[in-house]
Design a protein around this motif. Structure first.
Motif, PDB file in Angstrom:
ATOM      1  N   GLU A 115      40.429  57.708  83.220  1.00 33.25           N
ATOM      2  CA  GLU A 115      40.159  59.157  82.581  1.00 33.25           C
ATOM      3  C   GLU A 115      41.381  59.190  81.552  1.00 33.25           C
ATOM      4  OE1 GLU A 115      39.829  63.580  84.183  1.00 33.25           O
ATOM      5  OE2 GLU A 115      41.449  62.569  84.862  1.00 33.25           O
ATOM      6  N   ILE A 116      40.990  59.273  80.230  1.00 27.86           N
ATOM      7  CA  ILE A 116      42.219  59.945  79.148  1.00 27.86           C
ATOM      8  C   ILE A 116      41.877  61.176  78.828  1.00 27.86           C
ATOM      9  CG2 ILE A 116      43.089  59.320  77.158  1.00 27.86           C
ATOM     10  CD1 ILE A 116      42.074  56.300  77.537  1.00 27.86           C
ATOM     11  N   VAL A 117      42.742  62.081  78.859  1.00 25.50           N
ATOM     12  CA  VAL A 117      42.763  63.107  78.229  1.00 25.50           C
ATOM     13  C   VAL A 117      43.595  63.510  76.784  1.00 25.50           C
ATOM     14  CG1 VAL A 117      43.176  65.813  78.591  1.00 25.50           C
ATOM     15  CG2 VAL A 117      42.382  64.116  80.621  1.00 25.50           C
ATOM     16  N   PHE A 118      43.023  63.828  75.933  1.00 23.82           N
ATOM     17  CA  PHE A 118      43.806  64.038  74.414  1.00 23.82           C
ATOM     18  C   PHE A 118      44.085  65.295  74.589  1.00 23.82           C
ATOM     19  CE2 PHE A 118      40.914  60.395  73.744  1.00 23.82           C
ATOM     20  CZ  PHE A 118      41.939  59.457  73.350  1.00 23.82           C
ATOM     21  N   GLU A 119      45.294  65.798  74.529  1.00 28.50           N
ATOM     22  CA  GLU A 119      46.023  67.140  74.388  1.00 28.50           C
ATOM     23  C   GLU A 119      46.569  67.581  72.880  1.00 28.50           C
ATOM     24  OE1 GLU A 119      48.686  67.556  77.634  1.00 28.50           O
ATOM     25  OE2 GLU A 119      47.003  67.221  79.111  1.00 28.50           O
ATOM     26  N   ASN A 120      45.883  68.595  72.481  1.00 24.16           N
ATOM     27  CA  ASN A 120      46.332  68.806  70.991  1.00 24.16           C
ATOM     28  C   ASN A 120      46.692  70.074  70.930  1.00 24.16           C
ATOM     29  OD1 ASN A 120      46.476  69.232  68.347  1.00 24.16           O
ATOM     30  ND2 ASN A 120      44.399  69.389  68.113  1.00 24.16           N
ATOM     31  N   THR A 121      47.843  70.411  71.055  1.00 21.69           N
ATOM     32  CA  THR A 121      48.809  71.961  71.106  1.00 21.69           C
ATOM     33  C   THR A 121      48.874  72.151  69.550  1.00 21.69           C
ATOM     34  OG1 THR A 121      50.998  70.796  71.138  1.00 21.69           O
ATOM     35  CG2 THR A 121      49.809  71.407  73.304  1.00 21.69           C
ATOM     36  N   GLU A 122      48.590  71.490  68.664  1.00 25.19           N
ATOM     37  CA  GLU A 122      48.814  71.824  67.219  1.00 25.19           C
ATOM     38  C   GLU A 122      47.660  72.692  66.591  1.00 25.19           C
ATOM     39  OE1 GLU A 122      50.897  68.573  64.796  1.00 25.19           O
ATOM     40  OE2 GLU A 122      50.207  67.405  66.449  1.00 25.19           O
ATOM     41  N   ASN A 123      47.867  73.200  65.410  1.00 29.72           N
ATOM     42  CA  ASN A 123      46.786  73.988  64.836  1.00 29.72           C
ATOM     43  C   ASN A 123      45.589  73.458  63.933  1.00 29.72           C
ATOM     44  OD1 ASN A 123      47.475  76.573  65.637  1.00 29.72           O
ATOM     45  ND2 ASN A 123      49.468  76.412  64.250  1.00 29.72           N
ATOM     46  N   ALA A 150      28.281  58.094  74.685  1.00 28.96           N
ATOM     47  CA  ALA A 150      29.417  56.986  74.549  1.00 28.96           C
ATOM     48  C   ALA A 150      29.425  56.660  73.318  1.00 28.96           C
ATOM     49  CB  ALA A 150      28.731  55.904  75.498  1.00 28.96           C
ATOM     50  N   ARG A 151      30.573  56.815  72.787  1.00 27.76           N
ATOM     51  CA  ARG A 151      30.986  56.475  71.588  1.00 27.76           C
ATOM     52  C   ARG A 151      32.587  55.761  71.365  1.00 27.76           C
ATOM     53  NH1 ARG A 151      30.404  61.946  68.387  1.00 27.76           N
ATOM     54  NH2 ARG A 151      30.834  60.468  66.765  1.00 27.76           N
ATOM     55  N   CYS A 152      32.924  55.679  70.094  1.00 25.93           N
ATOM     56  CA  CYS A 152      34.213  54.953  70.068  1.00 25.93           C
ATOM     57  C   CYS A 152      35.338  55.921  69.432  1.00 25.93           C
ATOM     58  CB  CYS A 152      34.403  53.695  69.158  1.00 25.93           C
ATOM     59  SG  CYS A 152      33.645  53.744  67.781  1.00 25.93           S
ATOM     60  N   THR A 153      34.933  57.130  68.762  1.00 26.98           N
ATOM     61  CA  THR A 153      35.956  58.174  68.026  1.00 26.98           C
ATOM     62  C   THR A 153      35.476  59.277  68.613  1.00 26.98           C
ATOM     63  OG1 THR A 153      35.546  56.515  66.249  1.00 26.98           O
ATOM     64  CG2 THR A 153      36.719  58.683  65.858  1.00 26.98           C
ATOM     65  N   THR A 154      36.390  60.252  68.909  1.00 28.31           N
ATOM     66  CA  THR A 154      36.416  61.476  69.234  1.00 28.31           C
ATOM     67  C   THR A 154      37.310  62.380  68.830  1.00 28.31           C
ATOM     68  OG1 THR A 154      35.919  62.875  71.266  1.00 28.31           O
ATOM     69  CG2 THR A 154      37.602  61.534  71.517  1.00 28.31           C
ATOM     70  N   GLN A 155      36.796  63.866  68.525  1.00 31.33           N
ATOM     71  CA  GLN A 155      37.719  64.761  67.930  1.00 31.33           C
ATOM     72  C   GLN A 155      38.279  65.540  69.081  1.00 31.33           C
ATOM     73  OE1 GLN A 155      34.303  64.813  67.936  1.00 31.33           O
ATOM     74  NE2 GLN A 155      33.354  66.837  68.002  1.00 31.33           N
ATOM     75  N   VAL A 156      39.402  66.373  68.674  1.00 31.96           N
ATOM     76  CA  VAL A 156      40.035  67.286  69.609  1.00 31.96           C
ATOM     77  C   VAL A 156      40.546  68.426  68.660  1.00 31.96           C
ATOM     78  CG1 VAL A 156      41.912  67.697  71.410  1.00 31.96           C
ATOM     79  CG2 VAL A 156      41.211  65.281  70.792  1.00 31.96           C
ATOM     80  N   TYR A 157      39.776  69.514  69.080  1.00 33.32           N
ATOM     81  CA  TYR A 157      39.853  70.891  68.263  1.00 33.32           C
ATOM     82  C   TYR A 157      41.145  71.307  68.406  1.00 33.32           C
ATOM     83  CZ  TYR A 157      34.923  70.314  67.383  1.00 33.32           C
ATOM     84  OH  TYR A 157      33.871  69.622  67.294  1.00 33.32           O
ATOM     85  N   PRO A 158      41.821  72.109  67.275  1.00 31.49           N
ATOM     86  CA  PRO A 158      42.863  72.708  67.560  1.00 31.49           C
ATOM     87  C   PRO A 158      43.357  73.454  68.741  1.00 31.49           C
ATOM     88  CG  PRO A 158      41.870  73.244  65.323  1.00 31.49           C
ATOM     89  CD  PRO A 158      40.721  72.557  66.307  1.00 31.49           C
ATOM     90  N   LYS A 159      44.502  73.462  69.172  1.00 34.63           N
ATOM     91  CA  LYS A 159      45.045  73.969  70.665  1.00 34.63           C
ATOM     92  C   LYS A 159      43.903  73.764  71.590  1.00 34.63           C
ATOM     93  CE  LYS A 159      48.407  76.360  68.858  1.00 34.63           C
ATOM     94  NZ  LYS A 159      49.746  76.299  69.065  1.00 34.63           N
TER      95      LYS A 159
END
Length: 541
Positions: A421-429, A466-475
């Motif tokens: 499991e990989i969790v991408f965490e985005n605390t930026e705006n 299933a894909r190879c690129t994913t977005q992480v929304y602000p905060k």
């Protein structure tokens, strides 16, 4: 076993391996890479051309095809091409990023030998060194299903590549010098569709027929929204996965993402706007192309249709609605839903947090506080030749620790066949976009706020795409599941290209001590050797 018998057995096995590989068709390409004048936004600038084309030529292939691509570097500097979404099964040597592949020197050539093994779908290639991507050198890749494998929609009347992306009027050398000087990039100057500015590209259709568009966001900095005036878009494929056929008025593509949509030319016969505009920006950059009916009664009229601008919830809800078509075949005749990823226990959780800051007075970007710096030797070659001092496996933590940014050649070690499991965490705006080479992963969850173990209660464990690129929304955060079934060293990076260039990337070393060809191919005989690997030999075969 006597030595001569062992050698004979080795050559027999290699010969058998060659025979098996020869069953799949070969497609040969010869590409000349040059600089040339281009005018995408009406001013002359230096562009990267492939066989004189900007964007470069499409690659058309079928599942399991072998692609032999001879690239001649006619630039005055080193050059590399990488293949966004092509998984390079057991063969990270051909991945075309600096961590795995030596650059092609000026005036030299290199032949990539790729196999689109067990893949279908829409992808693209791009130049991976320095800031070359800001000069062009990208093009579409399409992998068709084999003839006997059913596709969950009728053959379209036409199949078009649509490359969209933000663009600068400044040459890539100016932009790179800006970053090297420790500064952030300015806002882009415009948006291109297939290398052309507003009104420059056109697509011809016949009334009543249905068409497929393979859309990729090949830009540098911004998510884009894509739409066609008065037409509806039906999503059918995302980076190699057939999706539930949901219809949208417009669709968001984040940096590095690709998808296929169908639309029917079912409107009164005239010309219509095709629009790509930036998301989450102020101001909003917009460009247009033309959808031209063969029996068109007139040109486009009125203003281009507006789309979503800064609304994050709209984009998040659309992303959550993208699901796998469980009954459709993928590259093989078995249904895509036959792999029950939600029933597999994860063996490891990796949390990756992006951050921005200054190091020695210059702008840098980091993952878990580590800002990646290029080694003097590609990591894969250092690993193969057992060259010490190039990198340290485990040089980046599994979790953010909140300290200040520092520079290192960050390599995350992982076991072959682990399920993580990989969790991408985005605390930026700002929105983030992440790509993992060598793999397709399940996007099981995304939401605002801080990820916790309780966030797993909301995961989609049945039909996540299933894909190879994913977005992480602000905060926000995004969670993926990935089965590490592809041995090699693989780039995990930000697709926001200035952030990638200034350190927001790492390499995932998927390791086994097995030397079996079933697990990993040997180093290519024609592999370029550079850095501390220079002067060594590849292999006798």
């Amino acid at each position: 076993m006597p030595l001569h018998s062992a050698v004979a057995l080795f050559y027999a096995a290699a010969f058998l391996f060659a025979i098996v590989g020869a069953e799949d068709p070969y497609r040969f390409y010869s590409w000349n890479v040059t600089y040339g004048d281009i005018y995408p936004l009406g001013v002359r600038q230096t562009g990267l051309l492939i066989n004189g084309q900007f964007p470069g030529p499409d690659i058309h292939s079928v599942t399991n095809d072998n692609l032999i691509i001879n690239v001649y570097n006619n630039l005055n500097e080193s050059f590399l091409l990488s293949w966004n979404g092509v998984q390079q099964r057991r063969n990270s040597y051909e991945d075309g990023v600096y961590g795995t592949t030596c650059p092609i020197p000026p005036g030299k050539n290199f032949t990539y030998m790729l196999q689109v093994k067990d893949q279908i779908g829409s992808f693209y290639y791009y130049p991976s060194l320095g800031f070359h991507k800001a000069a062009g050198g990208f093009g579409g890749i399409r992998i068709l299903s084999r003839p006997r494998i059913p596709v969950p929609f009728p053959d379209p009347a036409g199949d078009y590549t649509v490359l969209i992306g933000d663009w600068y009027k400044s040459n890539h050398t100016v932009l790179q010098a800006h970053l090297d000087g420790g500064k952030k990039l300015p806002f882009p100057d415009g948006v291109l569709i297939n290398g052309r500015g507003p009104g420059g590209a056109s697509f011809n259709v016949e009334q009543g027929k249905t068409y497929r568009l393979r859309i990729s966001n090949v830009g540098l900095q911004n998510s884009l929204n894509f739409r066609i005036q008065n037409h509806r878009l039906t999503l059918v494929e995302v980076e190699g996965t057939h999706t539930l056929q949901t219809t949208y008025s417009s669709i968001d593509l984040h940096l590095g993402q690709s998808c296929s949509v169908l639309f029917t030319a079912d409107q009164p016969a005239q010309d219509y706007y095709i629009v790509a505009s930036t998301r989450f920006t102020n101001p909003v950059l917009t460009t247009t192309a033309t959808l031209r009916y063969s029996n068109s009664a007139g040109p486009v009229s009125g203003p281009p249709p507006g789309g979503p601008t800064i609304q994050i919830d709209w984009s998040l809800n659309q992303a959550r609605s993208i699901r796998t078509n469980l009954t459709a075949s993928g590259p093989r005749p078995n249904p895509q839903g036959s792999y029950h990823y939600g029933l597999i226990n994860t063996t490891r959780t990796i949390r990756l947090a992006n951050s921005a800051g200054q190091v020695n007075g210059k702008q840098r970007y980091a993952v878990n506080s580590v800002s990646f710096v290029l080694p003097d030797t590609p990591l894969k070659l250092a690993d193969y030749f057992k060259i010490g001092g190039v990198f340290r496996p485990g040089s980046i933590s599994d979790n953010p620790y909140g300290g200040g940014i520092y520079v290192d050649t960050s390599v995350l070690n992982a076991d072959y066949r682990a399920f993580v499991e990989i969790v991408f965490e985005n605390t930026e705006n700002i929105i983030q976009s992440w790509h993992l080479n060598g793999y397709s992963f399940f996007v099981v969850g995304m939401d605002g706020g801080q990820w916790t173990a309780a966030s797993r209660n909301g995961y989609n464990l049945r039909d996540a795409v299933a894909r190879c690129t994913t977005q992480v929304y602000p905060k926000s955060w995004t969670a993926i599941y990935v089965a590490l079934d592809n041995v090699g060293i693989w780039n995990l990076r930000s697709e926001y290209w200035a952030r990638q260039y200034l350190g927001q990337q790492l390499y995932l070393r998927v390791y086994t001590d097995s030397t079996s060809l079933r697990d990993e191919y040997p180093i290519p005989k024609n592999a370029l050797l550079c850095g501390r690997a220079a002067g060594r030999s590849t292999r006798p075969l």
